[in-house]
Design a protein around this motif. Structure first.
Motif, mmCIF file in Angstrom:
data_model
loop_
_atom_site.group_PDB
_atom_site.id
_atom_site.type_symbol
_atom_site.label_atom_id
_atom_site.label_comp_id
_atom_site.label_asym_id
_atom_site.label_seq_id
_atom_site.Cartn_x
_atom_site.Cartn_y
_atom_site.Cartn_z
ATOM 1 N N LYS A 59 -24.613 -5.582 -22.734
ATOM 2 C CA LYS A 59 -25.234 -5.569 -21.411
ATOM 3 C C LYS A 59 -25.230 -4.152 -20.838
ATOM 4 O O LYS A 59 -26.224 -3.696 -20.256
ATOM 5 C CB LYS A 59 -24.495 -6.521 -20.470
ATOM 6 N N ILE A 60 -24.125 -3.435 -20.998
ATOM 7 C CA ILE A 60 -24.046 -2.047 -20.531
ATOM 8 C C ILE A 60 -24.988 -1.167 -21.343
ATOM 9 O O ILE A 60 -25.655 -0.283 -20.793
ATOM 10 C CB ILE A 60 -22.595 -1.529 -20.629
ATOM 11 N N HIS A 61 -25.059 -1.423 -22.653
ATOM 12 C CA HIS A 61 -25.918 -0.614 -23.516
ATOM 13 C C HIS A 61 -27.391 -0.742 -23.120
ATOM 14 O O HIS A 61 -28.143 0.236 -23.164
ATOM 15 C CB HIS A 61 -25.744 -1.022 -24.982
ATOM 16 N N GLU A 62 -27.793 -1.936 -22.749
ATOM 17 C CA GLU A 62 -29.193 -2.159 -22.365
ATOM 18 C C GLU A 62 -29.552 -1.468 -21.051
ATOM 19 O O GLU A 62 -30.722 -1.204 -20.792
ATOM 20 C CB GLU A 62 -29.458 -3.665 -22.212
ATOM 21 N N ASN A 63 -28.550 -1.189 -20.232
ATOM 22 C CA ASN A 63 -28.788 -0.620 -18.904
ATOM 23 C C ASN A 63 -27.965 0.648 -18.694
ATOM 24 O O ASN A 63 -27.063 0.692 -17.849
ATOM 25 C CB ASN A 63 -28.458 -1.657 -17.827
ATOM 26 N N PRO A 64 -28.264 1.717 -19.453
ATOM 27 C CA PRO A 64 -27.480 2.949 -19.360
ATOM 28 C C PRO A 64 -27.694 3.661 -18.029
ATOM 29 O O PRO A 64 -28.804 3.677 -17.489
ATOM 30 C CB PRO A 64 -28.016 3.786 -20.526
ATOM 31 N N GLU A 65 -26.610 4.238 -17.513
ATOM 32 C CA GLU A 65 -26.680 4.974 -16.247
ATOM 33 C C GLU A 65 -25.984 6.319 -16.403
ATOM 34 O O GLU A 65 -24.931 6.408 -17.023
ATOM 35 C CB GLU A 65 -26.008 4.165 -15.132
ATOM 36 N N LEU A 66 -26.573 7.362 -15.841
ATOM 37 C CA LEU A 66 -26.023 8.706 -15.951
ATOM 38 C C LEU A 66 -24.854 8.902 -14.991
ATOM 39 O O LEU A 66 -24.530 8.032 -14.187
ATOM 40 C CB LEU A 66 -27.117 9.739 -15.682
ATOM 41 N N GLY A 67 -24.223 10.071 -15.091
ATOM 42 C CA GLY A 67 -23.039 10.379 -14.303
ATOM 43 C C GLY A 67 -23.221 10.221 -12.807
ATOM 44 O O GLY A 67 -24.197 10.708 -12.231
ATOM 45 N N MET A 115 -17.683 5.723 -18.417
ATOM 46 C CA MET A 115 -18.754 4.734 -18.213
ATOM 47 C C MET A 115 -20.174 5.276 -18.335
ATOM 48 O O MET A 115 -21.119 4.493 -18.427
ATOM 49 C CB MET A 115 -18.628 4.102 -16.818
ATOM 50 N N ASP A 116 -20.381 6.594 -18.317
ATOM 51 C CA ASP A 116 -21.728 7.145 -18.185
ATOM 52 C C ASP A 116 -22.459 7.265 -19.520
ATOM 53 O O ASP A 116 -21.865 7.320 -20.592
ATOM 54 C CB ASP A 116 -21.694 8.497 -17.479
ATOM 55 N N ALA A 117 -23.791 7.320 -19.418
ATOM 56 C CA ALA A 117 -24.672 7.456 -20.577
ATOM 57 C C ALA A 117 -25.226 8.879 -20.645
ATOM 58 O O ALA A 117 -24.831 9.754 -19.868
ATOM 59 C CB ALA A 117 -25.805 6.439 -20.484
ATOM 60 N N LEU A 118 -26.144 9.107 -21.583
ATOM 61 C CA LEU A 118 -26.741 10.422 -21.801
ATOM 62 C C LEU A 118 -28.247 10.392 -21.555
ATOM 63 O O LEU A 118 -28.889 9.348 -21.671
ATOM 64 C CB LEU A 118 -26.474 10.880 -23.234
ATOM 65 N N SER A 119 -28.790 11.559 -21.253
ATOM 66 C CA SER A 119 -30.241 11.687 -21.079
ATOM 67 C C SER A 119 -30.881 11.844 -22.453
ATOM 68 O O SER A 119 -31.219 12.954 -22.892
ATOM 69 C CB SER A 119 -30.555 12.902 -20.191
ATOM 70 N N LYS A 129 -31.563 -2.735 -27.488
ATOM 71 C CA LYS A 129 -31.917 -1.328 -27.269
ATOM 72 C C LYS A 129 -31.996 -1.018 -25.775
ATOM 73 O O LYS A 129 -32.296 -1.887 -24.954
ATOM 74 C CB LYS A 129 -33.260 -1.043 -27.942
ATOM 75 N N SER A 130 -31.729 0.229 -25.421
ATOM 76 C CA SER A 130 -31.807 0.660 -24.025
ATOM 77 C C SER A 130 -33.142 0.283 -23.397
ATOM 78 O O SER A 130 -34.208 0.505 -23.971
ATOM 79 C CB SER A 130 -31.628 2.175 -23.936
#
Length: 443
Positions: A59-67, A115-119, A129-130
């Motif tokens: 669920k987190i992987h599908e909805n990535p969020e930046l810092g 918790m954060d994702a990447l651009s 997939k995201s």
């Protein structure tokens, strides 16, 4: 007299049997902390807990969020903590969450997940997939959150064995925005005596962990410089002040900081990874922008200063001006990540007890950076890698668009987190812990 002696003997025997029964019941009710690592692993591998962690991670992987934008991720964390009955503090550092399990009294030990994702645009085609264009969990932070929630579930179900308090640190903005530093400034480590962190790696086999005492990851930072001259037609360079030539000299000279000024036995890296200037074949531009990274285990601030000096002075040699930014786009430099030797020994012994004698590997120091370093700089800390490499599958390195998490590693991470917390508190209690006051004194 004989009757009196027999009565006294009977009374003493009865009292002894009573004390033994109470002691046995107390032991059964509180549990023996030393027996829990294996139990934690069994529970983490159970279908119910495993599926729960996988669901959270996907669920987190599908909805990535930046810092500092991890609002939905943070909401999910808080929702799951509510369901398992864990108290928490929010917000900390914008989106961060800090959970508390145990007595609410000293000693306090912390477990951390970022918790954060990447651009980045995800290049893996799969069901989860995201869903956000240009954003991806390419460093495993979605799995880190799932593992720490898994540990929270295990610890909450066995909170009666905790001889102190476990602090769960769900941290925002690890990727270059100093989320750990901001959490410390907002009191995340108050009363905490030690902190542990885990990161996935594709360089260690599944079911194993790797770490080392002392320097684990390098201090790292970025730089960006604008070298300004005077543009003009390429056919008459004598009427220009060419920033391209100045920038070229800067790039070459920066390499000498490692090859000529650094002890060959001391690892340092200076990499120019970005050069932008000009749009036409026959026009000398007014300016050139260069950028890159610098990394070191020792002498990091001196290296920063030398990077700045080389850029500005080489620009001057070529009649140009240069401005240097050591925190481009707000990316603050990270100190080296240094593992506490005592915590390293505890972690190594715990992993071997939990997973077997061959389950621990001595890691090599690497030039990558991690903002867990801020935590380990403030209090004793320990950072380790959790293996996920599989002989039958290939897993890409972090920060690759093809990065994947081996979800079979999730139970190992959850069990290691939980076991390390229990073991630390047990060892601390056996040595006698004296801390000023507890969590309940302030809530």
């Amino acid at each position: 007299m004989a009757i009196l002696n027999n009565l006294l003997l009977f009374t003493l025997t009865s009292q002894l049997l009573f004390l033994l029964r109470v002691s046995s019941e107390s032991s059964q009710s509180t549990g023996d902390a030393s027996q829990f690592p294996k139990k934690f692993l069994e529970l983490a591998k159970s279908q119910e807990v495993f599926d729960w962690m996988v669901r959270i991670r996907r669920k987190i992987h599908e909805n990535p969020e930046l810092g500092y934008e991890e609002f939905e991720t943070s909401k999910l964390v808080r929702s799951e903590l509510d369901l398992i009955g864990v108290k928490y503090r929010y917000p900390v550092a914008v989106t961060g969450v800090i959970g508390y399990i145990g007595t609410g009294e000293p000693p306090f030990v912390a477990l951390r997940a970022d918790m954060d994702a990447l651009s980045m645009q995800e290049g893996v085609e799969w069901e989860h997939k995201s869903k956000v264009a240009g954003k991806m969990h390419a460093c495993g932070h979605d799995g880190h959150v799932a593992m720490l929630l898994g540990a929270a579930k295990l610890l909450q179900e066995h909170r009666h064995v905790l001889q102190g308090t476990v602090v769960l640190v769900f941290q925002p903005a690890e990727e270059g925005l100093a989320g750990a530093k901001k959490m410390i400034e907002e009191g995340a480590l108050k009363h905490v005596e030690a902190i542990f962190g885990i990161h996935f790696t594709n360089r260690v086999p599944l079911g194993k962990a790797a770490s080392r005492p002392g320097s684990m990851l390098a201090g790292s930072g970025f730089f960006e410089a604008v070298i300004t001259g005077k543009g003009g037609h390429a056919a008459i360079p004598q009427h220009t002040v060419d920033p391209v030539i100045a920038a070229s000299s800067v790039v070459v000279s920066l390499q000498h900081l490692v090859s000529r000024e650094t002890d060959p036995l001391d690892s340092k890296v200076v990499t120019v990874s970005k050069v932008n200037g000009g749009n036409a074949f026959n026009v000398i531009p007014d300016s050139v922008t260069i950028g890159g990274t610098l990394r070191a285990f020792t002498g990091f601030s001196q290296l920063q200063q030398r990077v700045k000096e080389v850029i500005t002075k080489q620009a001057t040699v070529h009649r140009c001006n240069a401005s240097v930014n050591l925190t481009p786009n707000g990316k603050e430099p990270l100190p080296p990540t240094v593992n506490d030797v005592g915590l390293y020994k505890q972690f190594k012994n715990m992993v071997r007890d939990l997973l077997g004698e061959d389950s621990f590997e001595e890691a090599s120091a690497i030039m990558g950076g991690e903002d867990f370093s801020y935590f380990a700089q403030a209090i004793p800390g320990h950072f380790a890698f959790l293996g996920m490499q599989d002989e039958t599958k290939s897993y890409a390195s972090a920060h690759s668009s093809l990065y994947r998490v081996n979800e079979d590693a999730l139970p190992y991470g959850a069990a290691i987190h939980a076991s390390m917390a229990v073991q630390y508190l047990k060892d601390k209690e056996s040595r006698g812990s004296k801390s000023p006051k507890g969590f309940h004194d302030e809530l």
